[in-house]
Design a protein around this motif. Structure first.
Motif: not given
Length: 62
Positions: A20-32, A34-42
């Protein structure tokens, strides 16, 4: 509930929470954008979900 079952249940709950937390962080990364970070969090989210499902399906944990 045996100690093994309790430990497995706690691990499953932790994995679900992490997912759940990783999904929320991935959403935040995507909004900014931050594609690599989003990918890693997903990837972390998917791994946590997989662990949670495995813990539910283990016959020795029932």
């Amino acid at each position: 509930m045996t100690d093994t079952n309790r430990d497995s249940s706690l691990a499953r709950e932790a994995a679900e929470y992490i997912a759940t937390l990783a999904q929320e962080l991935a959403t935040m990364a995507a909004a900014q954008r931050l594609d690599l970070l989003r990918y890693l969090l997903e990837m972390a989210r998917d791994e946590a979900r997989m662990i949670a499902v495995e813990r539910l399906q283990r016959p020795e944990d029932r």
